[in-house]
Scaffold this active site. Sequence first.
Site, short mmCIF file in Angstrom:
data_model
loop_
_atom_site.label_atom_id
_atom_site.label_comp_id
_atom_site.label_asym_id
_atom_site.label_seq_id
_atom_site.Cartn_x
_atom_site.Cartn_y
_atom_site.Cartn_z
N SER A 144 0.86 -1.18 0.00
CA SER A 144 0.00 0.00 0.00
C SER A 144 0.89 1.23 0.00
O SER A 144 2.07 1.17 0.40
CB SER A 144 -0.90 0.01 1.24
OG SER A 144 -1.54 1.27 1.41
N TYR B 132 -2.24 -0.78 10.29
CA TYR B 132 -2.34 -1.07 8.85
C TYR B 132 -1.05 -0.70 8.13
O TYR B 132 -0.50 -1.49 7.36
CB TYR B 132 -3.53 -0.31 8.26
CG TYR B 132 -3.73 -0.54 6.78
CD1 TYR B 132 -4.36 -1.69 6.32
CD2 TYR B 132 -3.27 0.39 5.83
CE1 TYR B 132 -4.55 -1.91 4.96
CE2 TYR B 132 -3.45 0.18 4.48
CZ TYR B 132 -4.08 -0.97 4.06
OH TYR B 132 -4.26 -1.19 2.71
#
Length: 598
Positions: free
Chosen positions: A468, A481
């Site tokens: 990501s 995350y």
Amino acid sequence: MGSGQVNGARERFVRTGGVELCVAELGDAGRPTVLLVHGYPDSKEVWSEVAARLAEHFHVVLYDVRGHGRSTAPAPLRGGFTLEKLTDDFLAVADAVSPDAPVHLVGHDWGSVQAWEFTTVERTRGRIASFTSISGPSLDHFGHWIKKRMTRPTPRKVGQLLGQGAKSWYVYMLHTPVLPELAWRGPLGKQWPRLLRRVEKVPGDGYPTSSLPSDAAHGAWLYRDNVRARLRRPRPDARAHAPVQLITPTGDIFLSPQLYDELERWVPRLTRRTVAAKHWVPRTRPDQLASWIREFVISAEAPGSVPATARTEPVRKGRRADAYAQRFGGQLVLVTGAASGIGRATAFAFAEAGARVVAVDRDGEGAARTAELAGLIGAAEAWGEQTDVSDEAAMEKLAAKVAAEYGIVDVLVNNAGIGLSGSFFATTPEDWKKVLDVNLWGVIHGCRLFGAQMAGRGQGGHIVNTASAAAYQPSKALPAYATSKAAVLMLSECLRAELAGQGIGVTAVCPGFVNTDITATARFAGVDAAEEKRRQKRASRLYGLRNYPPEKVADAILHAVLTDRAVVPVTPEARGAHLMSRFTPKALRAIARVEPPL
């Protein structure tokens, strides 16, 4: 070495031209017949892995070429291996196993050389429904190819002649008297299995069989009886009277791909494919070959159909789409998190390129639906598997099942992931465990299990890990995350270094704001259920307004595998943040302190 029999086959002998040919049959004799012809210095057992896969759909026939395996040799040997006599053998076998219908012919190496003869001579017209050629040119086409380059030489054409001449060194050796026979019955025959394992990465699974020394000694006459005569006086009418599928291994050390540059002149109905492999693809890529053969045969059997490259072209158009079809057609691709979003779009993109797709998700119905749609889009084959990537035992079962039933994965896309937002102190140890189990451990399990299978096969491959932009863009709202994705990015870099020597590429894909379902299912730490629901809806709305489609990420993934890129930021904001992380990290840290919209 093996016994010389294909497992589960029904064997019989067909007598023709003073020899007895050992013929093996698998599958339902009422189905279309696929006839496999082996090359040099092989016997029919070179096809055992391909034959087992094809037997699920067809009547599969293999036979030992005269003087090989369990077939008898002609006497005398000189003059006993001409293409005319080999054509007699083919017709005798075809008449015995499929008297009322044409056969679908598949040849590798000298089996392909023979099969070109079968497919271009008039007396076999009507007996061949299709022909798949692997690593073996027509001697007539080869002769015309040489003459054209010698008649009108240019630097490029001379280079091609010299290049193929160097690759054909063994042909000259096989024309020498006595020496090849002595070598094969002596040291070369003993060392050949080891050479195949080391140079070609052929698995040591009982192949080649114990008949190798005599097979190779007899097979030298294939070259002596045919090569010089045909190259000097190639037939002017060697045009194929059946559709042809040409499969060219890009790493073939014996044949240059340029040999087939003008093949359309001789083959009106031609399908071209390439495979990233060396010469002995029936042993190293049996699953991919079986998939392509199956698709081609089904196409040829369809009423009024003409097998052609258009059948497996991706829906997307243009040069990049052609490159995808060439690179991924028939390859086995496994995608996790494939029930929706980036995973589903990636499965579809590989399907459009003609790959075989395994769609994996903990949502079994969603995975099955993705597989069903992938098959409609253009996947050679597609399967759905329900698996939780965070469950090590479940992933081990999945890896074993995929290897046993579908083959070794060529491209692995570790895409499954979950979202978690909330400050560090609001994030509980249980929250950390959930996000790391899926986002990091799921990737570790996939890389460890499927990557080990790729490495063990020795034929290369590619691993894609979905990280990501959060992997390099810090945020006060995404500590868990972002940490999981940063770990995936570093894991990918480390694996890339470790696996480079084995021909396995590793890519970390780093999307930014992409319109997927992850926002609707993301968890928000430190708030009650109602507030979490409100934030999920708001995030989904914001991502929807951004409206960056997952299909663009999927295209970036295919392009990254094609070009072997290490890190791929996707979306403008992901690329911008990646540049800032390298050149202006202080500015990125300042942005990280901004309170996100709630």
